[in-house]
Design a protein around this motif. Structure first.
Motif, PDB file in Angstrom:
ATOM      1  N   LYS A   1       5.458   3.362  -5.116  1.00 35.49           N
ATOM      2  CA  LYS A   1       6.435   3.738  -4.110  1.00 35.49           C
ATOM      3  C   LYS A   1       5.481   2.935  -2.789  1.00 35.49           C
ATOM      4  O   LYS A   1       4.396   3.525  -2.593  1.00 35.49           O
ATOM      5  CB  LYS A   1       6.395   5.334  -3.803  1.00 35.49           C
ATOM      6  CG  LYS A   1       6.899   5.807  -4.936  1.00 35.49           C
ATOM      7  CD  LYS A   1       8.395   5.702  -5.396  1.00 35.49           C
ATOM      8  CE  LYS A   1       8.875   6.262  -6.531  1.00 35.49           C
ATOM      9  NZ  LYS A   1      10.060   5.864  -7.045  1.00 35.49           N
ATOM     10  N   LYS A   2       5.979   2.148  -2.117  1.00 34.13           N
ATOM     11  CA  LYS A   2       5.292   1.440  -1.200  1.00 34.13           C
ATOM     12  C   LYS A   2       5.053   2.181   0.159  1.00 34.13           C
ATOM     13  O   LYS A   2       3.755   2.081   0.495  1.00 34.13           O
ATOM     14  CB  LYS A   2       6.308   0.213  -0.515  1.00 34.13           C
ATOM     15  CG  LYS A   2       5.635  -0.551   0.488  1.00 34.13           C
ATOM     16  CD  LYS A   2       6.487  -1.871   0.672  1.00 34.13           C
ATOM     17  CE  LYS A   2       5.771  -2.787   1.731  1.00 34.13           C
ATOM     18  NZ  LYS A   2       6.616  -3.983   1.898  1.00 34.13           N
ATOM     19  N   SER A   3       5.840   3.319   0.296  1.00 35.57           N
ATOM     20  CA  SER A   3       5.532   4.239   1.583  1.00 35.57           C
ATOM     21  C   SER A   3       4.391   4.777   1.177  1.00 35.57           C
ATOM     22  O   SER A   3       3.436   5.096   2.122  1.00 35.57           O
ATOM     23  CB  SER A   3       6.697   4.935   1.701  1.00 35.57           C
ATOM     24  OG  SER A   3       7.181   5.760   0.869  1.00 35.57           O
ATOM     25  N   GLN A   4       4.144   5.509  -0.145  1.00 32.05           N
ATOM     26  CA  GLN A   4       3.152   6.210  -0.600  1.00 32.05           C
ATOM     27  C   GLN A   4       1.735   5.355  -0.603  1.00 32.05           C
ATOM     28  O   GLN A   4       0.417   5.690  -0.086  1.00 32.05           O
ATOM     29  CB  GLN A   4       3.377   6.768  -1.789  1.00 32.05           C
ATOM     30  CG  GLN A   4       4.388   8.141  -1.688  1.00 32.05           C
ATOM     31  CD  GLN A   4       4.167   8.686  -3.150  1.00 32.05           C
ATOM     32  OE1 GLN A   4       3.197   8.973  -3.835  1.00 32.05           O
ATOM     33  NE2 GLN A   4       5.725   9.261  -3.337  1.00 32.05           N
ATOM     34  N   VAL A   5       1.862   4.088  -1.071  1.00 32.90           N
ATOM     35  CA  VAL A   5       0.636   3.063  -1.122  1.00 32.90           C
ATOM     36  C   VAL A   5       0.204   2.803   0.481  1.00 32.90           C
ATOM     37  O   VAL A   5      -0.985   3.059   0.861  1.00 32.90           O
ATOM     38  CB  VAL A   5       1.104   1.814  -1.805  1.00 32.90           C
ATOM     39  CG1 VAL A   5      -0.203   0.900  -1.589  1.00 32.90           C
ATOM     40  CG2 VAL A   5       1.356   2.083  -3.110  1.00 32.90           C
ATOM     41  N   GLU A   6       1.189   2.745   1.262  1.00 33.95           N
ATOM     42  CA  GLU A   6       0.802   2.303   2.748  1.00 33.95           C
ATOM     43  C   GLU A   6       0.125   3.737   3.452  1.00 33.95           C
ATOM     44  O   GLU A   6      -0.783   3.510   4.289  1.00 33.95           O
ATOM     45  CB  GLU A   6       2.142   1.832   3.561  1.00 33.95           C
ATOM     46  CG  GLU A   6       2.463   0.548   3.066  1.00 33.95           C
ATOM     47  CD  GLU A   6       3.873   0.235   3.847  1.00 33.95           C
ATOM     48  OE1 GLU A   6       3.952  -1.006   3.912  1.00 33.95           O
ATOM     49  OE2 GLU A   6       4.570   1.206   4.225  1.00 33.95           O
ATOM     50  N   ASP A   7       0.718   4.844   3.211  1.00 42.48           N
ATOM     51  CA  ASP A   7       0.275   6.010   3.508  1.00 42.48           C
ATOM     52  C   ASP A   7      -1.602   6.052   2.980  1.00 42.48           C
ATOM     53  O   ASP A   7      -2.102   6.693   3.704  1.00 42.48           O
ATOM     54  CB  ASP A   7       0.877   7.258   3.129  1.00 42.48           C
ATOM     55  CG  ASP A   7       0.469   8.597   3.935  1.00 42.48           C
ATOM     56  OD1 ASP A   7       0.457   8.603   4.967  1.00 42.48           O
ATOM     57  OD2 ASP A   7       0.236   9.464   3.073  1.00 42.48           O
TER      58      ASP A   7
ATOM     59  N   VAL B   1      -3.519   3.939   2.043  1.00 43.46           N
ATOM     60  CA  VAL B   1      -4.653   3.033   2.550  1.00 43.46           C
ATOM     61  C   VAL B   1      -4.605   3.685   4.231  1.00 43.46           C
ATOM     62  O   VAL B   1      -6.038   3.584   4.673  1.00 43.46           O
ATOM     63  CB  VAL B   1      -3.976   1.641   2.780  1.00 43.46           C
ATOM     64  CG1 VAL B   1      -5.116   0.581   3.398  1.00 43.46           C
ATOM     65  CG2 VAL B   1      -4.063   1.304   1.245  1.00 43.46           C
ATOM     66  N   SER B   2      -3.490   3.944   4.858  1.00 45.64           N
ATOM     67  CA  SER B   2      -3.742   4.267   6.163  1.00 45.64           C
ATOM     68  C   SER B   2      -4.601   5.973   6.345  1.00 45.64           C
ATOM     69  O   SER B   2      -5.601   5.586   7.300  1.00 45.64           O
ATOM     70  CB  SER B   2      -2.351   4.604   6.849  1.00 45.64           C
ATOM     71  OG  SER B   2      -2.397   5.194   7.952  1.00 45.64           O
TER      72      SER B   2
ATOM     73  N   LEU C   1     -11.846  -0.122   4.407  1.00 47.15           N
ATOM     74  CA  LEU C   1     -11.580   0.144   2.934  1.00 47.15           C
ATOM     75  C   LEU C   1     -12.301  -1.321   2.676  1.00 47.15           C
ATOM     76  O   LEU C   1     -11.627  -2.476   2.565  1.00 47.15           O
ATOM     77  CB  LEU C   1     -10.131   0.136   2.834  1.00 47.15           C
ATOM     78  CG  LEU C   1      -9.803  -0.022   1.054  1.00 47.15           C
ATOM     79  CD1 LEU C   1     -10.624   0.990   0.638  1.00 47.15           C
ATOM     80  CD2 LEU C   1      -8.159   0.094   1.134  1.00 47.15           C
ATOM     81  N   ASP C   2     -13.517  -1.233   1.798  1.00 45.76           N
ATOM     82  CA  ASP C   2     -14.130  -2.258   1.381  1.00 45.76           C
ATOM     83  C   ASP C   2     -13.921  -2.886  -0.132  1.00 45.76           C
ATOM     84  O   ASP C   2     -14.194  -3.894  -0.289  1.00 45.76           O
ATOM     85  CB  ASP C   2     -15.557  -1.847   1.600  1.00 45.76           C
ATOM     86  CG  ASP C   2     -16.044  -1.685   3.033  1.00 45.76           C
ATOM     87  OD1 ASP C   2     -15.647  -2.183   3.886  1.00 45.76           O
ATOM     88  OD2 ASP C   2     -16.375  -0.353   3.172  1.00 45.76           O
TER      89      ASP C   2
END
Length: 254
Positions: free
Chosen positions: A70-76, A78-79, A88-89
């Motif tokens: 789920k793209k929205s969950q992945v973006e959240d 990382v955010s 985030l290294d």
């Protein structure tokens, strides 16, 4: 000359699928080399239990629930990491699954499930993390592939297709991201004792065939992956990118 070390102090690492098996072992490895570790998975209870275990080992560990498809969950995801820790290294792009069936018995839904998690999930997480790493002009992306990205084996149509795709994405990303001081590599484990392989390896005849196929005559342990993941996550591998490091007891070298 200032020699690089394997120490990861000050680095923020994300391990997807980090609540068990290979992912958990890699989170342990990074944490014991002083990285701050964030693990993600879909199973919140498992993830929180894993974090408690890591903290008992004096690892700075945190859990964030995420469905990597789920793209929205992945973006959240990382955010949240960047908001909390500032960077985030390291990414260990590990979340995956397998459905083993003969070719003529694979359902379309089986194919879709494996490719969605193993390939789309790896893509979405890698893409989102790369955007942040470009801003930082630094990053280490480690995709978790398999020897089945290189060799063929019965009952592994969808899994092998997904892992072959991971190998090719790794090479493409390495080329695109090198200018931003980001290295991209993959680890291709052979057969490793994990909850996911437990049933498959419980057949004595199959187990013996697997052992016979490797130069080092045993099944791999999660501990065998510690050195490779720490090496690729640390600055000792600064000149290594676009590589598939098979950790397989010599299987693919034959």
């Amino acid at each position: 000359m200032n020699l690089p070390t394997f120490n990861l102090a000050g680095k923020i690492a994300l391990v997807t699928g980090g609540s068990k098996g290979i992912g958990f072992g890699m989170a342990q490895a990074l944490g014991h080399h002083d990285a701050t570790v964030v693990i993600s998975s879909r199973g919140t209870e498992e993830g929180e239990r894993a974090v408690l275990q890591l903290r008992e080992e004096n690892i700075d560990a945190h859990y964030i629930s995420c469905d990597v498809t789920k793209k929205s969950q992945v973006e959240d995801l990382v955010s949240q990491i960047v908001d909390r820790f500032g960077s985030l290294d390291i990414l260990v792009n590990n979340a995956g699954l397998n459905i083993r069936k003969p070719l003529i018995e694979i359902e379309e839904s089986d194919w879709d499930t494996v490719l969605e998690v193993n390939l789309k999930g790896i893509f979405l997480v890698g893409q989102t993390c790369a955007k942040q790493m470009i801003k930082q002009s630094y990053g280490k992306i480690i995709n978790i592939s398999s020897i089945l990205g290189t060799i063929g084996m019965p009952f592994q149509t969808s899994y092998a297709a997904s892992k072959g795709g991971i190998n090719q994405m790794t090479k493409v990303w390495a080329e695109e991201l090198a200018a931003y001081n980001i290295t991209v590599n993959a680890i291709g484990p052979g057969y490793i004792k994990t909850p996911m392989t437990g049933d498959w390896l419980s057949d004595p005849e199959r187990l013996q065939k697997i052992i016979d196929s490797a130069m080092i005559k045993r099944i791999g342990e999660i501990s065998d992956l510690v050195g490779p993941v720490v090496f690729l996550a640390s600055d000792t591998s600064a000149y290594v990118t676009g590589q598939i490091l098979n950790v397989d007891g010599g299987w693919t070298a034959r």
